[in-house]
Design a protein around this motif. Structure first.
Motif, PDB file in Angstrom:
ATOM      1  N   ASN A 123      37.196  47.340  36.611  1.00 28.60           N
ATOM      2  CA  ASN A 123      37.694  46.473  37.685  1.00 28.60           C
ATOM      3  C   ASN A 123      36.695  45.366  38.026  1.00 28.60           C
ATOM      4  N   HIS A 124      35.419  45.722  38.066  1.00 25.67           N
ATOM      5  CA  HIS A 124      34.376  44.739  38.384  1.00 25.67           C
ATOM      6  C   HIS A 124      34.307  43.645  37.317  1.00 25.67           C
ATOM      7  N   ASN A 125      34.395  44.027  36.049  1.00 24.20           N
ATOM      8  CA  ASN A 125      34.349  43.028  34.971  1.00 24.20           C
ATOM      9  C   ASN A 125      35.561  42.099  35.015  1.00 24.20           C
ATOM     10  N   ILE A 126      36.731  42.652  35.337  1.00 22.59           N
ATOM     11  CA  ILE A 126      37.939  41.824  35.416  1.00 22.59           C
ATOM     12  C   ILE A 126      37.819  40.816  36.565  1.00 22.59           C
ATOM     13  N   VAL A 127      37.309  41.255  37.707  1.00 26.04           N
ATOM     14  CA  VAL A 127      37.150  40.356  38.856  1.00 26.04           C
ATOM     15  C   VAL A 127      36.191  39.223  38.517  1.00 26.04           C
ATOM     16  N   ASN A 128      35.078  39.539  37.866  1.00 24.81           N
ATOM     17  CA  ASN A 128      34.110  38.488  37.506  1.00 24.81           C
ATOM     18  C   ASN A 128      34.709  37.491  36.519  1.00 24.81           C
ATOM     19  N   ALA A 129      35.478  37.990  35.560  1.00 25.22           N
ATOM     20  CA  ALA A 129      36.076  37.089  34.580  1.00 25.22           C
ATOM     21  C   ALA A 129      37.123  36.187  35.226  1.00 25.22           C
ATOM     22  N   ILE A 130      37.929  36.727  36.136  1.00 25.09           N
ATOM     23  CA  ILE A 130      38.956  35.914  36.811  1.00 25.09           C
ATOM     24  C   ILE A 130      38.304  34.867  37.706  1.00 25.09           C
ATOM     25  N   ASN A 131      37.265  35.231  38.418  1.00 25.24           N
ATOM     26  CA  ASN A 131      36.586  34.264  39.293  1.00 25.24           C
ATOM     27  C   ASN A 131      35.940  33.133  38.492  1.00 25.24           C
ATOM     28  N   ALA A 132      35.407  33.464  37.326  1.00 22.32           N
ATOM     29  CA  ALA A 132      34.792  32.418  36.509  1.00 22.32           C
ATOM     30  C   ALA A 132      35.842  31.441  35.973  1.00 22.32           C
ATOM     31  N   ALA A 133      37.065  31.951  35.690  1.00 26.65           N
ATOM     32  CA  ALA A 133      38.101  31.077  35.129  1.00 26.65           C
ATOM     33  C   ALA A 133      38.887  30.328  36.189  1.00 26.65           C
ATOM     34  N   SER A 134      39.028  30.909  37.381  1.00 27.10           N
ATOM     35  CA  SER A 134      39.874  30.313  38.426  1.00 27.10           C
ATOM     36  C   SER A 134      39.075  29.516  39.449  1.00 27.10           C
ATOM     37  N   GLU A 135      37.849  29.188  39.128  1.00 26.62           N
ATOM     38  CA  GLU A 135      37.043  28.417  40.082  1.00 26.62           C
ATOM     39  C   GLU A 135      37.624  27.025  40.301  1.00 26.62           C
ATOM     40  N   SER A 136      38.168  26.425  39.251  1.00 30.37           N
ATOM     41  CA  SER A 136      38.746  25.085  39.386  1.00 30.37           C
ATOM     42  C   SER A 136      40.106  25.090  40.057  1.00 30.37           C
ATOM     43  N   TRP A 137      40.660  26.268  40.329  1.00 30.81           N
ATOM     44  CA  TRP A 137      41.958  26.364  40.997  1.00 30.81           C
ATOM     45  C   TRP A 137      41.816  26.547  42.505  1.00 30.81           C
ATOM     46  N   GLY A 138      40.595  26.698  42.986  1.00 27.43           N
ATOM     47  CA  GLY A 138      40.402  26.937  44.408  1.00 27.43           C
ATOM     48  C   GLY A 138      40.818  28.319  44.854  1.00 27.43           C
ATOM     49  N   ILE A 139      40.806  29.268  43.932  1.00 25.36           N
ATOM     50  CA  ILE A 139      41.227  30.646  44.206  1.00 25.36           C
ATOM     51  C   ILE A 139      40.050  31.569  43.935  1.00 25.36           C
ATOM     52  N   ALA A 140      39.855  32.559  44.807  1.00 26.17           N
ATOM     53  CA  ALA A 140      38.810  33.575  44.638  1.00 26.17           C
ATOM     54  C   ALA A 140      39.476  34.941  44.533  1.00 26.17           C
ATOM     55  N   CYS A 141      39.181  35.637  43.439  1.00 27.35           N
ATOM     56  CA  CYS A 141      39.692  37.002  43.258  1.00 27.35           C
ATOM     57  C   CYS A 141      38.776  37.957  44.009  1.00 27.35           C
ATOM     58  N   LEU A 142      39.330  38.635  44.993  1.00 30.96           N
ATOM     59  CA  LEU A 142      38.528  39.539  45.820  1.00 30.96           C
ATOM     60  C   LEU A 142      38.308  40.880  45.137  1.00 30.96           C
ATOM     61  N   ARG A 143      39.359  41.458  44.592  1.00 28.88           N
ATOM     62  CA  ARG A 143      39.223  42.733  43.892  1.00 28.88           C
ATOM     63  C   ARG A 143      40.449  42.962  43.017  1.00 28.88           C
ATOM     64  N   TYR A 144      40.262  43.826  42.058  1.00 33.21           N
ATOM     65  CA  TYR A 144      41.339  44.192  41.139  1.00 33.21           C
ATOM     66  C   TYR A 144      41.316  45.711  41.000  1.00 33.21           C
ATOM     67  N   GLU A 145      42.476  46.307  41.104  1.00 33.05           N
ATOM     68  CA  GLU A 145      42.576  47.768  41.045  1.00 33.05           C
ATOM     69  C   GLU A 145      43.575  48.139  39.963  1.00 33.05           C
ATOM     70  N   ILE A 146      43.120  48.963  39.004  1.00 33.10           N
ATOM     71  CA  ILE A 146      44.017  49.511  37.985  1.00 33.10           C
ATOM     72  C   ILE A 146      44.736  50.713  38.591  1.00 33.10           C
TER      73      ILE A 146
END
Length: 387
Positions: free
Chosen positions: A191-214
């Protein structure tokens, strides 16, 4: 929320690119809706519906968006945790913060409304292949939040759809780098790795991924059966190990008990022998003391009684006769003295030996007494004794 200067400092997307992105997103949604309508028409007996042109779809999409946006009534009240993007004559103007807002009629238009609340998006079930080539079925929940209304409005056409697709692709990429056992055991790391990857890709969208739960991980049925067999074998192994440890400890305890029993038995036997030896020694001591007392009394009787020597001779003669009479009762082989019939001679010989022993003892006693007196009185004791 961003101020007007900070919002204008961000790189703006040209109007033609905005229109192209919106058109593509709307085209995809219309294709899905058209397929659904076609399936319904086929069931109803009708023919498939004709796809609309790109210009009509874009116009319809813009009309739907305008119908949902607040109208310019000059005076507007922005709700809490919302950000309204205002365009003036088709160009970005400012972002309205919660509270009272004054708009210029005709020129100003509210183009986007962004919610600043945390949003939960359900990630649909998808297939992913692990590093050890096991196909898994996974689904999850993504929690994200808009932190830059300008980027969320002009940086991506459909923020929710984009972040959902990004979460799915990121999940597949992360699962491909992990084995099945690691995936099942380290969900938090995944979950932590997925959140970091999404935040790195969505920075230009103005969106912050707070958490991801499988939520659920579904391995294939055969893999589940193999895992159950492995768990059963592991439990059987643990049971056998515990049983062997118990047998080993039991054998150690039995051997230790036998060792202690032998030690205690030897200690008891030792104490028994010591006590027996002490008892025998005490018995011998008491017997010797009794014999010494008896001999002393006999000697006193012989010396102090008239006719004592004759009584002693008579006693020796009686003992000689009794011993000679019992000599043949204890063994078949006997030794007979040469003068067995001369009792008087034997008695005389015994009394002579007794007299000699007595004289020697008396002489030895006098010498010891004289020596003691010489050491204590300087030699006068011996003269007095001789005198």
């Amino acid at each position: 929320m961003l101020s007007l200067k900070s919002a204008q400092a961000v790189t703006r997307v040209p109007a033609n690119q905005q229109r192209l992105l919106l058109l593509r997103s709307f085209h995809q949604s219309r294709l899905v809706a058209a397929n659904y309508d076609n399936s319904n028409n086929m069931h109803r007996g009708g023919g498939p519906s004709k796809p609309q042109s790109s210009s009509s779809m874009y116009a319809q999409m813009m009309a739907q968006r305008r119908s949902k946006l607040p109208r310019n009534t000059i005076v507007k009240f922005v709700p809490q945790q919302e950000a309204w993007v205002v365009e003036r004559m088709g160009r970005f103007s400012r972002i309205l913060e919660p509270g009272l807002a004054i708009l210029v009629p005709v020129l100003d238009r509210i183009s986007y409304t962004q919610s600043l609340k945390e949003v939960a998006v359900e990630i649909p079930t998808q297939s992913a292949i692990t590093q050890d080539n096991v196909t898994l079925e996974l689904d999850g929940v993504l929690y994200y939040k808009v932190i830059d209304p300008y980027k969320a409005s002009y940086g991506v056409a459909n923020a929710e759809f984009s972040v959902t697709q990004l979460a799915q692709t990121t999940m597949r990429a992360e699962i491909g780098q992990m084995t099945l056992d690691t995936t099942l055991a380290e969900r938090n790391l995944l979950n932590h790795n997925i959140v970091n990857a999404i935040n790195a890709a969505s920075e230009s969208w103005g969106i912050a991924c707070l958490r991801y739960e499988i939520r659920d991980i579904h391995p294939p049925a055969k893999v589940v059966e193999a895992m159950h067999s492995q768990v059963s074998a592991e439990r059987s192994k643990r049971a056998q190990i515990l049983e062997s440890e118990g047998s080993r400890q039991s054998a150690i305890n039995v051997a230790e008990g036998a060792k202690q029993a032998q030690i205690l038995a030897s200690e008891a036997e030792k104490m028994q022998q010591i006590n027996r030896a002490m008892g025998e020694a005490e018995a011998i001591r008491q017997t010797a003391m009794a014999e010494a007392a008896a001999i002393e009394r006999v000697a006193q009787a012989i010396r102090g009684t008239e006719g004592g020597h004759q009584a002693a001779s008579l006693q020796v003669a009686q003992q000689y006769v009794e011993a000679f009479g019992n000599i043949a009762k204890q063994a078949n082989t006997i030794v007979v003295p040469a003068s067995a019939n001369d009792v008087a001679g034997m008695v005389t010989q015994a009394m002579s030996v007794f007299s000699t022993v007595t004289a020697n003892q008396k002489k030895h006693h006098q010498q010891n007494t004289a020596k003691i007196l010489d050491e204590g009185d300087g030699g006068f004791g011996s003269e007095q004794i001789n005198h």
